[in-house]
Design a protein around this motif. Structure first.
Motif, PDB file in Angstrom:
ATOM      1  N   LEU A 107      28.148 -27.941  68.662  1.00 36.76           N
ATOM      2  CA  LEU A 107      28.362 -28.194  70.083  1.00 36.76           C
ATOM      3  C   LEU A 107      29.453 -27.297  70.654  1.00 36.76           C
ATOM      4  O   LEU A 107      29.386 -26.882  71.814  1.00 36.76           O
ATOM      5  CB  LEU A 107      28.708 -29.670  70.304  1.00 36.76           C
ATOM      6  CG  LEU A 107      27.578 -30.661  70.022  1.00 36.76           C
ATOM      7  CD1 LEU A 107      28.080 -32.091  70.148  1.00 36.76           C
ATOM      8  CD2 LEU A 107      26.420 -30.425  70.978  1.00 36.76           C
ATOM      9  N   ASN A 159      28.120 -24.075  71.909  1.00 34.38           N
ATOM     10  CA  ASN A 159      27.173 -24.171  73.018  1.00 34.38           C
ATOM     11  C   ASN A 159      27.858 -23.733  74.312  1.00 34.38           C
ATOM     12  O   ASN A 159      28.070 -24.491  75.236  1.00 34.38           O
ATOM     13  CB  ASN A 159      26.676 -25.617  73.135  1.00 34.38           C
ATOM     14  CG  ASN A 159      25.677 -25.771  74.263  1.00 34.38           C
ATOM     15  OD1 ASN A 159      25.073 -24.802  74.688  1.00 34.38           O
ATOM     16  ND2 ASN A 159      25.522 -26.989  74.749  1.00 34.38           N
ATOM     17  N   LEU A 189      25.296 -19.475  68.671  1.00 35.46           N
ATOM     18  CA  LEU A 189      24.088 -20.114  68.176  1.00 35.46           C
ATOM     19  C   LEU A 189      22.911 -19.150  68.175  1.00 35.46           C
ATOM     20  O   LEU A 189      22.850 -18.224  68.972  1.00 35.46           O
ATOM     21  CB  LEU A 189      23.727 -21.314  69.050  1.00 35.46           C
ATOM     22  CG  LEU A 189      24.719 -22.476  69.087  1.00 35.46           C
ATOM     23  CD1 LEU A 189      24.238 -23.537  70.072  1.00 35.46           C
ATOM     24  CD2 LEU A 189      24.908 -23.083  67.702  1.00 35.46           C
ATOM     25  N   TYR A 248      19.272 -25.750  71.392  1.00 37.45           N
ATOM     26  CA  TYR A 248      19.516 -24.457  72.046  1.00 37.45           C
ATOM     27  C   TYR A 248      18.873 -24.402  73.424  1.00 37.45           C
ATOM     28  O   TYR A 248      19.512 -24.081  74.428  1.00 37.45           O
ATOM     29  CB  TYR A 248      18.980 -23.341  71.152  1.00 37.45           C
ATOM     30  CG  TYR A 248      19.112 -21.947  71.726  1.00 37.45           C
ATOM     31  CD1 TYR A 248      20.306 -21.256  71.666  1.00 37.45           C
ATOM     32  CD2 TYR A 248      18.015 -21.337  72.311  1.00 37.45           C
ATOM     33  CE1 TYR A 248      20.423 -19.976  72.189  1.00 37.45           C
ATOM     34  CE2 TYR A 248      18.124 -20.055  72.832  1.00 37.45           C
ATOM     35  CZ  TYR A 248      19.326 -19.388  72.759  1.00 37.45           C
ATOM     36  OH  TYR A 248      19.415 -18.136  73.273  1.00 37.45           O
ATOM     37  N   SER A 286      20.336 -26.756  76.073  1.00 36.08           N
ATOM     38  CA  SER A 286      21.595 -26.294  76.645  1.00 36.08           C
ATOM     39  C   SER A 286      21.351 -25.295  77.765  1.00 36.08           C
ATOM     40  O   SER A 286      22.138 -25.193  78.698  1.00 36.08           O
ATOM     41  CB  SER A 286      22.469 -25.663  75.558  1.00 36.08           C
ATOM     42  OG  SER A 286      21.939 -24.424  75.133  1.00 36.08           O
TER      43      SER A 286
END
Length: 268
Positions: free
Chosen positions: A30, A33, A77, A88, A91
């Motif tokens: 996270l 992200n 990521l 992914y 987000s």
């Protein structure tokens, strides 16, 4: 504020079932992200509240598993976290934002349109609006193709830092998929430099005989290419001049609309 380093508040029976290492690993994911060039080890340690040594172990493990990439000591990521519940794409909200625009684009050009992201040396399809089947291989969400031989792959490869690009296309011989496939690395590097300058890529029958496609990148607010959108057609139906002169302007218009919606989602 509770960080990953804090103990969870739970009853004794619940605590026995709580896997703190999993909690910490997810906290690291996270923390990555974020838009931009990626996070340093220190950034992740600060954001998660975890010791640097622990963060380093998690990052190296995630990199080994293919969920994280490291460039210039910055970690970000990869699309492989799709396997972890589409984290992914959630987000970025890319497929849900792109799909209506792909549908409109297909309505205007009457050709199939797709969106993909780069995962290592492959492109992975994350959204698609077909009109007629022009390939022998059926394409669905999650389909992979070698990035170097696709228009979407080339605009995404062209966005990489030089070191990362060289490691990807120089790691192994490039397979010749058709008689048109560009497999010479120096020539491919020159083509990618041209794609970088012009902002779009055209591939003529390099992935499959008869298949032509043109693609452009979808960029975030920092200018980084998040994904690519293409229009694919058959060589017997569309000339290269028609691809550049008629389909490219429609493609660029659709990409701009996706970027506007993506920016609105971030600021809304």
């Amino acid at each position: 504020m509770t960080t990953a380093g804090d103990e969870p508040s739970s009853s004794p029976s619940e605590a026995r079932h709580f896997v703190q290492s999993l909690q910490r690993g997810l906290a690291v994911i996270l923390a990555l992200n974020m838009p931009g060039r990626g996070q340093t080890l220190s950034d992740v340690a600060r954001d998660t509240g975890l010791p640097r040594a622990a963060v380093r172990r998690f990052l190296l493990t995630l990199e080994e598993l293919g969920y994280v990439r490291a460039v210039d000591r910055r970690f970000s990521l990869t699309p492989r976290v799709l396997e972890l519940g589409y984290a992914y794409l959630s987000s970025l909200s890319l497929p849900e934002i792109a799909q209506p625009h792909l549908r409109d684009l297909v309505g205007r050009v009457n050709e199939s349109c797709s969106m993909s992201v780069l995962d290592g040396s492959d492109v992975v399809y994350v959204a698609r609006e077909p009109t007629r089947r022009i390939m022998t291989v059926a394409i669905s969400i999650g389909t992979r193709f070698p990035a170097f031989a696709t228009s979407m792959g080339r605009v995404l490869l062209a966005d990489l830092a030089d070191g990362e690009l060289k490691s990807l296309i120089g790691a192994a011989p490039l397979p010749r998929l058709t008689s048109h496939t560009l497999t010479d690395v120096p020539r491919l590097e020159r083509e990618l430099a041209r794609v970088r300058r012009q902002g779009w890529a055209l591939v003529d029958q390099e992935l499959e005989d008869g298949l032509r496609s043109i693609a452009a990148p979808v960029r975030d607010g920092t200018g980084r290419a998040l994904a690519a959108v293409n229009i694919s057609t058959h060589a017997s139906r569309t000339t290269l001049e028609e691809l550049r002169g008629e389909l490219l302007p429609e493609l660029l218009e659709a990409v701009e609309a996706i970027e506007r919606d993506l920016a609105g989602r971030r600021t809304g």
